[in-house]
Scaffold this active site. Structure first.
Site, mmCIF file in Angstrom:
data_model
loop_
_atom_site.group_PDB
_atom_site.id
_atom_site.type_symbol
_atom_site.label_atom_id
_atom_site.label_comp_id
_atom_site.label_asym_id
_atom_site.label_seq_id
_atom_site.Cartn_x
_atom_site.Cartn_y
_atom_site.Cartn_z
ATOM 1 N N CYS A 62 -8.493 0.804 6.054
ATOM 2 C CA CYS A 62 -8.569 -0.357 4.724
ATOM 3 C C CYS A 62 -8.074 -1.568 5.354
ATOM 4 O O CYS A 62 -7.032 -1.853 5.750
ATOM 5 C CB CYS A 62 -7.639 0.422 3.827
ATOM 6 S SG CYS A 62 -7.585 -0.434 2.439
ATOM 7 N N TYR A 93 1.352 8.318 4.010
ATOM 8 C CA TYR A 93 0.842 8.862 2.914
ATOM 9 C C TYR A 93 2.049 9.167 2.054
ATOM 10 O O TYR A 93 2.452 10.496 1.789
ATOM 11 C CB TYR A 93 -0.090 9.856 3.119
ATOM 12 C CG TYR A 93 -1.097 9.314 3.795
ATOM 13 C CD1 TYR A 93 -1.647 7.896 3.733
ATOM 14 C CD2 TYR A 93 -2.148 10.359 4.193
ATOM 15 C CE1 TYR A 93 -2.851 7.751 4.558
ATOM 16 C CE2 TYR A 93 -3.175 10.074 5.161
ATOM 17 C CZ TYR A 93 -3.480 8.633 5.195
ATOM 18 O OH TYR A 93 -4.840 8.376 5.820
ATOM 19 N N HIS A 128 0.808 -1.227 -0.042
ATOM 20 C CA HIS A 128 -0.015 0.079 0.006
ATOM 21 C C HIS A 128 0.888 1.166 0.044
ATOM 22 O O HIS A 128 0.378 2.302 0.091
ATOM 23 C CB HIS A 128 -1.040 0.186 1.224
ATOM 24 C CG HIS A 128 -2.280 -0.742 1.032
ATOM 25 N ND1 HIS A 128 -3.540 -0.057 0.987
ATOM 26 C CD2 HIS A 128 -2.279 -2.286 1.074
ATOM 27 C CE1 HIS A 128 -4.279 -1.186 0.488
ATOM 28 N NE2 HIS A 128 -3.629 -2.189 0.839
ATOM 29 N N ASP A 129 2.187 1.208 -0.177
ATOM 30 C CA ASP A 129 3.012 2.212 -0.054
ATOM 31 C C ASP A 129 2.661 3.341 -1.325
ATOM 32 O O ASP A 129 2.683 2.647 -2.306
ATOM 33 C CB ASP A 129 4.497 2.049 -0.006
ATOM 34 C CG ASP A 129 4.857 0.961 -0.692
ATOM 35 O OD1 ASP A 129 3.981 0.110 -1.140
ATOM 36 O OD2 ASP A 129 6.076 1.173 -0.875
ATOM 37 N N TYR A 149 2.078 13.087 6.580
ATOM 38 C CA TYR A 149 2.059 11.789 7.367
ATOM 39 C C TYR A 149 2.695 10.708 6.275
ATOM 40 O O TYR A 149 2.330 10.677 5.254
ATOM 41 C CB TYR A 149 0.539 11.288 7.382
ATOM 42 C CG TYR A 149 0.012 10.012 7.930
ATOM 43 C CD1 TYR A 149 1.150 9.567 8.877
ATOM 44 C CD2 TYR A 149 -0.731 9.064 7.424
ATOM 45 C CE1 TYR A 149 0.869 8.081 9.568
ATOM 46 C CE2 TYR A 149 -1.007 7.909 8.147
ATOM 47 C CZ TYR A 149 -0.126 7.405 8.994
ATOM 48 O OH TYR A 149 -0.419 6.200 9.520
ATOM 49 N N GLY A 172 2.515 -5.267 8.897
ATOM 50 C CA GLY A 172 3.909 -4.930 9.279
ATOM 51 C C GLY A 172 4.497 -3.676 8.781
ATOM 52 O O GLY A 172 4.974 -2.843 9.713
ATOM 53 N N SER A 200 8.333 0.154 -2.060
ATOM 54 C CA SER A 200 8.713 -1.262 -1.649
ATOM 55 C C SER A 200 8.860 -2.289 -2.651
ATOM 56 O O SER A 200 9.560 -3.386 -2.530
ATOM 57 C CB SER A 200 7.634 -2.027 -0.604
ATOM 58 O OG SER A 200 6.421 -1.844 -1.230
#
Length: 532
Positions: free
Chosen positions: A173, A473, A109-110, A470, A179, A115
């Site tokens: 979500c 995000y 989700h980054d 943040y 992790g 990643s």
């Protein structure tokens, strides 16, 4: 075919330069390194190179942002999906020994794909922790050990499977990998009651730069402090978190109340800004702003949807709302009493009759091209400012803004308790998102320009020293490391926005635990103690 594929994969693991492709000795060294450093055999199916027909499906399996999967974006030479902790240790030891750049993901989700994509360093390989997803709940101890590859939805389900009166305050979500999620802080609908997910971590297991597995006692308190909110992939590879379970009532209440511009959305939202952080801490009301067609003529308007979780029954909720926020006009028929686990489904956007077991699938609700940014607001945005925002939202195809309220426990935790510093003084956080489905250069430019324009416009209504953001995000517009040894001054441009006064302490921890900057990406904490 299986033996040939495995050989190619192991060869690709050692592609540090063009010469590696023809270097049999390097390949043999790496294979021997794996054999020497893993307690368990590494099956063929756990490795996959770009030449393998399964490579694209594995790479794309949890990647959320198609913008980071475009053909022009460098891909990992090799994906390794470890089955146990020993596999992760071996990968770190061997990558370090042979000088291979390593990236790893738990959920994908980054927002900038850091990643599974690299803009500053190629070639590289990726560890996908998707198979490390064990969850062990201990209700008597009010805790659970959860492996990094488990999704927050799976964690919620396993907790509810053991108790109807326990929960965990993490993300909304359900497909987030636990992790990486906690490494950035972990927002959720119970944050005003219990703080962030990272505020509720008791212990951790991490593979350090030497390939050793450390728990809290072994890593020390500075290291443990850094990984709970200091951003992912800077200090090591999280294997598992020990999380503290929190009490939830058997009956909670949820609601969603939409208001369009024609229904007085501007004045109601202005009022929400004044009260959202001061409401009962059992009540979380976020606002979802979108531009859409409405009415019989189908004209575009802005819709503000008040989406809420209340840790209590509808009767008490109505009392709170009538006293503190009557302007919304909440009624009994708007309120849905349910269990905590079903409120997770509701907030995540699942249809009303969806069984909780869907959380075990770990699948994302979306996959598209998108760009996101964030802000923290400390003074109500005036109605004139909102009206200017509406004009800009109506210019975009699929704009989305989510305003998350502060107050409650978020105001009672010190800015330095963990690296996440955005606490007292904030009224709410803004997430800006634009998404699209065409991968052309023109489409990318159009939508990226739009969100940057809105962000610039909003600069007049948010703090500027620094203009905070943040870390979960991720936003490379804020600045990035341009080489493997970023300077403190270069990194502090974005670091101060994410971490404020905690950035320097993070650099000191990094310099101690990973002085050669093995764990790195475009916005990883630099190892430059002498400059800090």
């Amino acid at each position: 075919m299986a033996f040939s594929c495995s050989s190619i994969l192991l060869l690709l693991l050692v592609l540090l330069s063009a010469s590696w492709a023809t270097s049999t000795s390097i390949q043999e060294d790496f294979i021997q390194c794996l054999d020497d450093n893993s307690e368990h055999v590494i099956p063929i199916f756990t490795v996959c190179a770009q030449t393998n027909s399964s490579f694209t499906s594995i790479l794309n399996s949890t990647a959320q942002n198609l913008r980071c999967l475009m053909p022009s974006v460098p891909k990992p030479e090799f994906i390794f999906t470890p089955l146990n902790e020993s596999h992760v240790q071996a990968a770190v030891i061997c990558a370090k020994k042979l000088g291979i750049h390593l990236r790893f993901r738990s959920g994908g989700h980054d927002y900038e794909g850091l990643s599974y994509a690299s803009q500053i360093e190629t070639p590289f390989i990726m560890l996908d922790l998707a198979r490390l997803r064990a969850i062990n709940v201990d209700i008597d101890d009010n805790s659970a050990w959860v492996q990094a590859g488990a999704t927050v939805g799976e964690v919620y389900y396993r907790i509810s499977e053991n108790s109807k009166t326990h929960g965990f305050p993490a993300g909304l979500c359900s497909s987030l990998g636990i992790g990486g999620h906690i490494t950035g802080g972990a927002y959720g609908s119970m944050m005003r009651k219990y703080g962030l997910g990272a505020d509720n971590v008791l212990d951790a297991r991490i593979v350090d730069v030497n390939g050793k597995i450390l728990d809290r006692a072994a890593m020390g308190e500075d290291f443990f402090w850094a990984i709970r909110g200091g951003g992912g992939a800077s200090f090591g590879i999280i294997l598992a978190w020990k999380i503290k379970l929190v009490p939830v009532p058997e009956t909670v209440t949820v609601f969603t109340v939409p208001k369009t511009l024609e229904q007085g959305a501007t004045k109601i939202l202005y009022r929400w800004q004044q009260v959202a952080d001061k409401l009962d801490e059992d009540l979380f009301i976020r606002v979802i702003l979108q531009a859409s067609k409405a009415g019989q003529k189908g004209e575009r308007t802005v819709t503000t949807a008040y989406n809420a979780l209340f840790l209590g029954d509808a009767e008490r909720l109505l009392q709170v709302m009538n006293q503190s926020f009557p302007e919304l006009g909440l009624t009994q028929k708007d309120c849905i009493e349910t269990s905590w686990i079903k409120s997770v489904l509701y907030i995540a956007g699942f249809p009303s009759e969806t069984p909780p077991e869907v959380l075990l699938e770990g699948k994302s609700l979306f996959k598209n091209y998108f760009k996101a940014k964030s802000d923290f607001v400390q003074q109500p945005i005036p109605e004139t400012g909102l009206e200017g925002l509406w004009k800009r939202l109506l210019e975009e195809d699929s704009p989305l803004m989510i305003w998350n309220p502060y107050g409650g426990m978020m105001a009672n935790i010190s800015e330095s308790a963990i690296p996440f510093p955005h606490r007292k003084g904030n009224l709410f956080k803004i997430q800006y998102v634009t998404s699209w489905f065409e991968g052309s250069k023109e489409a990318n430019t159009k939508h990226m320009d739009w969100i940057r324009g809105v962000y610039d416009y909003m600069g007049a209504y948010v703090p500027s020293s620094p203009r905070a953001a943040y870390v979960n995000y991720r936003d490379l517009d804020l600045g990035m490391n341009h080489n493997t040894n970023s300077s403190f001054s270069e990194a502090s441009v974005w670091g101060a926005k994410y971490f404020k006064g905690n950035f320097e302490r993070l650099v000191k921890v990094k310099s101690k635990v990973d002085p050669d900057n093995f764990f790195r990406h475009e916005q990883s904490i630099p190892a430059v103690l002498d400059e800090a």
